[in-house]
Design a protein around this motif. Sequence first.
Motif, short mmCIF file in Angstrom:
data_model
loop_
_atom_site.label_atom_id
_atom_site.label_comp_id
_atom_site.label_asym_id
_atom_site.label_seq_id
_atom_site.Cartn_x
_atom_site.Cartn_y
_atom_site.Cartn_z
N ASP A 35 -2.08 3.63 -8.16
CA ASP A 35 -1.29 2.43 -7.93
C ASP A 35 -0.53 1.98 -9.17
N ASN A 39 0.87 -1.19 0.00
CA ASN A 39 0.00 0.00 0.00
C ASN A 39 0.90 1.23 0.00
N ALA A 66 -8.17 -1.82 1.41
CA ALA A 66 -7.25 -1.96 0.29
C ALA A 66 -6.80 -3.40 0.06
N ASP A 67 -6.63 -4.18 1.13
CA ASP A 67 -6.04 -5.50 0.97
C ASP A 67 -6.97 -6.63 1.40
N CYS A 82 4.12 -0.50 -5.53
CA CYS A 82 3.26 -1.01 -4.46
C CYS A 82 3.13 -2.53 -4.62
N ASN A 115 -13.35 0.60 -0.89
CA ASN A 115 -12.46 0.91 -2.01
C ASN A 115 -13.10 0.47 -3.32
N LEU A 155 1.13 -4.37 -3.03
CA LEU A 155 -0.30 -4.68 -3.04
C LEU A 155 -0.85 -4.57 -4.45
#
Length: 605
Positions: free
Chosen positions: A501, A104, A548-549, A130, A451, A132
């Motif tokens: 990203d 992230n 986010a994850d 990133c 998100n 992620l």
Amino acid sequence: MTLASTVLNATDPHGYAFPWTLVDVETSGLIPRRDRVLSIAVVTLGPDGRQTGEFTTLLNPGCDPGPVHVHGLTAELLSGAPTFDQVADRVGAMLQDRVMVAHNAQFDYDFLAHEFARARSHLPVSRRLCTLALNRRVDPPTADLRLGTLAAHYGVVQKKAHDALDDTRVLAGILRASLREAARLDLPLPLVSCPPRQDPRFTPKPPKTPCAFRNPGRLTPGGSLRQGMKVSITGDTDTSRAELVARAVAAGLNVMGSVSRYTSVLVTNDPVAASAKARRALAEGIPLLDEHTFLELLGDVRPGTSPDAEVPAEAMPEVPAPRHEGSASRGRLAGRRVLVLGGLHQDAADARARVVALGGAAAVNLSASVTDAVLLAGGERDRRMARITSLQLPVHRAEWLTASTATAPPAPAREVAPSPRVLPRVLPRVLPRGGVIDLPGAGGSPAAGWNVSATWAQQTGCEIDVVAFTVDGDEQVSRDEDFVFYGAPESPDGAVRLLSDGPTEQTIVMDLASMPPAARKVVVVAAIDGGTAFGDIGPVHITLGAGADTTRLAQATLDAATTERTLILAELYRRGPLWRFRAVGQGYDRDLAAVARGYGVDIAE
């Protein structure tokens, strides 16, 4: 085993070998402009993947350390640590001329940028990666993409979660494994140039407090002003503009920088309506007031209505249920992810729609989760075919999608075998264009953070930007700052943020708990910078997740565009006490500036 022996290929067009600096920070909160870094760990790797340096320290932030139950860093523990400005030079030297890597990464990058600014220095990072975002592109078969989950999947030992140094060492192992997977799939790395570019057309103005009242409509002849009325001012005034705006806001009016069909009144001393705002007001039939009359009416502004009472749930039109809400458990293509290659735009779009109708998911890019490929006319010439062949993925002709039964079993898993510690993967719900789902949550209170991520195929001749508009019941912004984009990537209240990203992925983050009361909807839009149209770009894939994850709740692949330059991707909107998500896919030939004006954002011609 080094990167040199497992990844590097001198003929590879993407490039996977860089000098890397891996970073992890623990912070007192989540807002970089307000919160502080409590600890930092930095590990440097050479292009071959070998570690070349390491540094870690606690930091005295000079403030409350925040959630101690998460990071374990108490004020007493940090009291004797150095301040960030005392270590800025050392950290900067380890970042100089290297690609910064974090999980992230925009979070760590933004916090470091603010800390360097407080230290009267500059963050020496020109590119970041990133992990992620990289693993979203690789798409390993894991329950989520958290650091610990990826560590278990790739066989990286994690000793102490939320310890900056251990997290950074774990990150090094995840980076090496992720680069190997990216090379195996022939995936370009999602490198991000830093800082993001700015556009003077969209330079934000000083933020104003959101109006606390719903818009009651236009001023009637001889009537009174009411709290919540949208007021615009144009031309020269005897009272200073700042004072005029302040008095109107104090009275409960909503002063806007632009004129739309929802403007209640335009204040102008120009009787010939020479300004663009005045011409628009006349065309829309919006009443005009001179400054003197407006000041008189400010002395008796009638009470307004709370936006919470704006649209009672029982009065809202029912949203029809989509024909195919999608499910990972039904349809003969359930559990498959199909990549369509070749064909004219409409043929490819129809094929992807057929995949979704059969219960599968349509892929935009080649990833580890793709199970099948469908070839339309010319698809065999796609550069990804060589990699698809080497991966031994089943390849089908278009007729496969119309056959009564599937002609091949799902492709066998080829990824690194996940550890038993990894939870089974839960596939997100596949939504068609127009598909709607309720956001989960008890008592009408969904999880605060959501998100919406958008991805597309790698482009060379244009740039794609994802933006968001927070609008009221009139589909208008309450202030210009409710337009979040690359030049103003965060709303003043932090309720909506843009994360970049890489060149093929951007994310809108929404904190529903921080939304102003007047906010009824967040509209997520993609726009092309230049003369290219979405028909040239191909499909845009969107996902919805509570973080986010975390596991994705829903996904959709949107093809509804040919000559359009802007594409409404999704909406998060209130329905009574609930929030809903809709995959939209509506395109327009207008550019981003025109779309922004349509939502009431003041953008100069």
